[in-house]
Design an enzyme around this catalytic site. Structure first.
Site, mmCIF file in Angstrom:
data_model
loop_
_atom_site.group_PDB
_atom_site.id
_atom_site.type_symbol
_atom_site.label_atom_id
_atom_site.label_comp_id
_atom_site.label_asym_id
_atom_site.label_seq_id
_atom_site.Cartn_x
_atom_site.Cartn_y
_atom_site.Cartn_z
ATOM 1 N N THR B 641 3.103 31.182 62.030
ATOM 2 C CA THR B 641 3.187 32.436 62.785
ATOM 3 C C THR B 641 4.284 33.337 62.204
ATOM 4 O OG1 THR B 641 4.607 31.313 64.386
ATOM 5 C CG2 THR B 641 2.286 31.524 64.953
ATOM 6 N N GLU B 712 11.678 42.729 62.546
ATOM 7 C CA GLU B 712 12.058 43.995 61.900
ATOM 8 C C GLU B 712 12.174 43.853 60.379
ATOM 9 O OE1 GLU B 712 11.982 45.990 64.510
ATOM 10 O OE2 GLU B 712 12.269 44.355 65.948
#
Lengths: 326, 746
Positions: B641, B712
């Protein structure tokens, strides 16, 4: 979206009669463009005449041409054996358009009748002479990055978005239509219109007329062909410019040539002078460059689309190079 | 007994993957409540001014219409009149528009009416009949034309320690006197988040003082606070459910007017109301990454040591909120530079407020900084990777303290090998493959490893499985999967026996999902909750089995139906016995950052992105042929993931570099690229098989798990990597995104 009536005739005559009777009616086939336009309030037909039950889906070999039914779907046509053998340029152009999902809904007739993607046409809060004659052209002094460099008027600088039509105009196709006054044949180059003072009219179809098929004459363009589509995204994007190029070669000499551009005008833009500049010449980059220069005569850019003056001739050279090498 | 395999680090499949791919997952607009109604918003067609009248008669008469609500007839929303700052909103000055409260138009397509009907089609038809009349005023929507009015954000003016203030170390603007220097301007245009799922809400007043909303939000608790406040209700009377969120990228960090509108509408029709924005409304009725102009000056010595950097930025905001983001943060800490100046300003335009978009300000700032690094390396004739190594920081030059951990050099090495950096030529335009010019570029990213406080609920169920609950949402990274892995290792229980429920404001308190902070923050709470459960069970077991009395909770193991002890398989107490002793209720723990590590260390995740691009010599088309992203994000809980998250960020970076551009026609103040035909995001054909590598070394200070955050840094630095590769391929330096073929042909 407005409320509308919906009918689904099974006979061609019934469909034509229904449209001829009602100025506010529209045919609907794949609906990939019309439904979007209705949702955005750009088009508001009072009646939709669904023609999907008409028997117009066949792709047939005729004496000297290929006849493609108006309701044949873009995806299957692009993969059709006859089309791939005889008109590979058309197959390439079709495959360059939209996405597989859309190509499996969109019909050949509907593809020709796509409306422009000009953002001013799509927004009912902005001026657009095509959508609302007399309201002005928002693009003329607006964001005209995607707009025309040929054949525009001060009323409209939009471009025709179809890829398929660029190949068809290059291949001298004929549009077969049937209407209240009978059948007629429209050469592909006369099918779409330049905007002039009536940008609201995209084509020369008359009220009540139905496209039944398109005929593509057999020719020598079965090998050295290329559809060059320039876009900032690798797939599923309208062309910044596109080029349909077809060559018939005798050794390295160009016996015959066809050339047309998309994304540059209100109609698919056939380049007959450039074709003449190719015929009889050696298939070299120098020849292609000269043809591209001829092709660009008369081009004029606006604030945001000056790049097309360079991209278009470059795309022509690239298309011809690739076609010659095919 | 067999010790279960370690789950942290395993490539475990998503626990909710099957629900998502089969359509069984229920999103905010998919709840089938009895009596549900459908709403459509009508937007203003002017940009600034006042509404003089709204003709709603035709819409009200249209079939199936239940209500047409405007500021003329909207019920009073009690919270609209109470003053005071809303702590759940971004720390900005000003506040969101209070919908249907007054006649003022502050941006184009601002909602002026909501139409509710018994079907979506009827609501849409009627919405088309609503016509507003306006008194129009002159508007400003162009940042370039309004740079002169840019100002220091009020939050910085009021607080000299606020990070939005000007920053200085060494001499001011020292680059100007440097021997080798550059000064360049950069533009990142407005970009729109465009998650696959558009903003949607189903609002249901279950009683006059009880509100339940199924909402696309990144924070169920923040949303609950917003609407409890808006309606003057105790928070426990408002329930926010966001079990599944179809992507967000930041645009659901904030409550928007459409949510207030749906709640007002549900109040008026006294039935549940469903509202989903259209794709076109996603450009206007929610936030976006703000258009930002930047100027970067840099000087260096001939042997490649940076002597000074000055980085300035002006970002756009609305007239009613001062939106700010950390555009200049990376510049202050990434490279050794004895002299460094940053100046951040904002300019108010007649547009909706921006909202943080993935890698918020840093992704914008990194485009300027990392492009300038490439420009300077070129000027010095030094390899850009070598140039970065010569200015590498072994401790934080901004705060003068050690990093909690930093393995960026390892990332450089991993990435350079994988992309084939040794093929890169110093001289641009040197590599060619047929009609395509080939080039290589790199870009670095960083983002704070934030950790907040969070709670977690845990309970043992009679069948021997464990249920955990948290109010946190999952906007895509696989939160429930990662939390299940953390719980599995802490409990010593197989992941199939653990259920992690999320996305409900009634569950244990958790922060809004954003800022790459969820694993850092909720992970420790889950870990501590698991230990607390073990301790509770151990204590209970001790009453019937003495062996449990003399051990520690760490020794407690879960066997099939029994609680047992590590190294003492004879100590067995059936769960059934334990559950008889307890009310079966939840154990709730609260986890907070321990000690003052965040004051002694600078905590950041780091990434580097390497791109190989091809640029067509005739058409100017750009294709990214290779993209390698390497990250130092601490412990990787789930490489699968986490890898997905990195790949998603990289593809977002391709969009930022090559395509995304929301254009306003300033004559009208109206977006004109407002569908997916005109606003391009990458398709599969635009993305190479992105390669991801993690250093995967735990950070000793952020939390006990060693995680630092990924979301981010997956996108920060990608756009400059691609822009730098284009320069290396063509010799053309493009400083305004997106880099489209037209710009490469000029």
């Amino acid at each position: 979206m407005n409320q509308f009536q919906y009918v689904r005739p099974t006979k061609q005559k019934a469909a034509i009669d229904a449209l001829a009777r009602d100025a506010n009616a529209q045919f609907i086939a794949g609906g990939t463009n019309l439904i979007d336009l209705m949702k955005r309030g750009v088009m508001a037909p009072q009646k939709l005449i669904d023609i999907n039950r008409l028997p117009l889906t066949k792709i047939e070999s005729q004496n000297g041409s290929l006849r493609i039914g108006a309701l044949a779907l873009n995806g299957p046509v692009a993969e059709d054996k006859l089309v791939l053998e005889r008109q590979p340029l058309l197959a390439q152009a079709l495959s360059a358009g939209a996405s597989p999902q859309l190509r499996n809904m969109a019909t050949v007739g509907g593809n020709m009748l796509q409306r422009t993607r000009c953002p001013y046409f799509y927004d009912t809060a902005l001026p657009c002479n095509k959508r609302e004659p007399g309201s002005g052209c928002g693009a003329l002094e607006g964001f005209n990055r995607m707009h025309a460099i040929f054949g525009f008027s001060d009323k409209c600088i939009a471009v025709h978005p179809s890829d398929m039509s660029v190949a068809l105009v290059a291949l001298d196709a004929t549009v077969l239509v049937s209407g209240p006054k009978g059948d007629r044949r429209i050469p592909f180059n006369d099918f779409h219109r330049l905007p002039g003072d009536t940008p609201q009219r995209d084509t020369n179809l008359e009220q009540g007329e139905l496209i039944t098929a398109v005929e593509v004459p057999d020719g020598p363009f079965t090998k050295h062909v290329h559809y060059q589509k320039v876009r900032e995204r690798a797939s599923y994007a309208f062309a910044l410019v596109s080029v349909a190029a077809a060559l018939s070669l005798d050794g390295n000499t160009i016996k015959d040539a066809r050339l047309a551009m998309g994304g540059v005008a209100h109609k698919p833009w056939r380049l007959t002078d450039a074709e003449k500049a190719l015929i009889g010449k050696p298939a070299t980059e120098e020849t292609f460059r000269q043809a591209a220069t001829v092709a660009m005569q008369g081009a004029k850019a606006f604030e945001h689309n000056a790049y097309k003056l360079k991209m278009a001739p470059n795309a022509i050279i690239q298309a011809l190079k690739t076609a010659a090498a095919a | 007994m067999k010790t279960p395999e370690k789950q942290i680090g395993a490539r475990m499949n998503r626990v909710d993957g099957r629900q998502k791919v089969t359509g069984a997952a229920t999103y905010s607009a998919e709840y089938k409540l009895p009596g549900i109604t459908y709403a459509v918003l009508v937007g203003s067609t002017i940009t600034k001014g006042r509404i003089t009248s709204i003709d709603t008669k035709a819409a009200e008469r249209a079939p199936g219409v239940l209500a047409v609500i405007t500021h003329f007839n909207s019920p009073k929303v009690p919270g609209f009149d109470t003053a005071g700052k809303d702590p759940s909103q971004p720390a900005t000055v000003g506040g969101p528009i209070k919908i249907f409260k007054d006649d003022k138009i502050r941006f184009n397509d601002q909602p002026i009416a909501i139409v509710v009907a018994d079907s979506l089609e009827r609501a849409r038809f009627a919405a088309g009949l609503v016509k507003g009349q306006y008194a129009q005023e002159k508007h400003q929507t162009n940042l370039e034309a309004n740079k002169a009015q840019a100002f220091l954000p009020t939050s910085a003016k009021k607080n000299p320690k606020h990070p939005m203030n000007d920053y200085q170390r060494g001499q001011v603007d020292a680059y100007k006197t440097g021997a080798i220097k550059l000064e360049s301007e950069y533009v990142v245009p407005t970009e729109v988040h465009h998650p696959m799922e558009m903003q949607a809400i189903t609002a249901h007043w279950e009683a006059p003082d009880r509100l339940t909303i199924y909402d696309k939000t990144q924070g169920t608790m923040a949303t609950r606070r917003d609407f409890a406040r808006e309606w003057g209700l105790p928070e426990e009377n408002v329930k926010v459910i966001a079990t599944y969120v179809g992507g967000a990228f930041g645009n659901a960090l904030h409550s928007w007017q459409h949510e207030s509108a749906a709640i007002i509408a549900a109040r008026v029709v006294n039935r549940p109301v469903k509202l989903m924005l259209t794709r076109e409304q996603m450009f206007t009725m929610v936030g976006y990454r703000p258009y930002t102009w930047q100027k970067l000056g840099m000087s260096a010595t001939p042997d490649g040591k940076i002597t000074a950097i000055t980085h300035e930025a002006i970002g756009q905001t609305s007239t009613f909120e001062e939106f700010t983001e950390a555009t200049l943060a990376q510049t202050r800490m990434m490279y050794e530079s004895p002299n460094l100046t940053t100046r951040y300003r904002i300019a108010s335009l007649d547009v909706n407020s921006p909202i943080w978009m993935r890698g918020p300000g840093e992704a914008t700032g990194a485009f300027a900084l990392e492009s300038a690094m490439d420009e300077m390396a070129h000027l010095l004739n030094i390899d850009p990777l070598e140039f970065r190594l010569r200015n590498y920081t072994e401790q934080d030059p901004e705060k003068n303290r050690p990093w909690s951990s930093k393995f960026l050099k390892e990332c450089y090495q991993l990435g350079a090998e994988r992309v084939g950096w040794n093929k890169r030529q110093l001289k641009p335009g040197s590599l060619r493959d047929g009609d395509w010019l080939v080039g290589y570029g790199m870009g670095v990213g960083t983002f704070g490893a934030h950790r907040g406080s969070s709670k977690a609920n845990i309970r043992l169920l009679p069948n021997g499985t464990v249920l955990l609950q948290s109010a946190v949402t999952d906007i895509g990274p696989g939160t429930a999967t990662a939390m299940t892995q953390i719980a599995a290792d802490t409990l010593g229980l197989a992941p199939e026996k653990i259920k992690f429920e999320l996305g409900n404001s009634d569950f244990a308190q958790a922060p809004t999902q954003g800022g790459s902070a969820i694993v850092n923050t909720v992970g420790p709470a889950v870990q501590e909750a698991c230990l607390a459960l073990k301790e509770k069970l151990r204590t209970m077991a001790a009453s019937s089995n003495a062996a449990f009395a003399s051990t520690e909770k760490e020794d407690v193991l879960f066997a099939d139906g029994y609680l047992t002890l590590n190294g003492n398989p004879n100590a067995r107490v059936p769960f059934a016995d334990l559950l008889k002793q307890t009310d079966g209720g939840f154990v709730t723990v609260e986890s907070k950052p321990q000690g003052d590590a965040s004051k002694s260390f600078s905590m950041y995740s780091f990434s580097v992105h390497f791109a190989e691009v091809r640029v067509h010599v005739l058409t100017g088309e750009v294709r990214v042929s290779k993209l390698v992203s390497c990250a130092d994000a601490g412990t990787i809980v789930n490489e699968k993931t986490a890898g997905n998250q990195m790949k998603g960020g990289a593809v977002g970076g391709i969009g930022m570099a090559l395509m995304e551009h929301a254009v306003i026609d300033d004559r009208f103040g109206r977006y004109i690229t407002k569908d997916f035909a005109d606003y391009h995001v990458p398709v599969h054909a635009d993305s190479p098989d992105v390669q991801v590598a993690f250093v995967n070394k735990p950070d000793p200070h952020v939390n006990a798990l060693g995680t630092k955050g990924i979301g981010e840094i997956a996108i920060i630095g990608v756009a400059p990597a691609i822009a730098n590769a284009i320069f290396n391929a063509t010799g053309k330096r493009l400083r305004e995104l997106p880099i489209t073929p037209d710009k490469l042909l000029v």
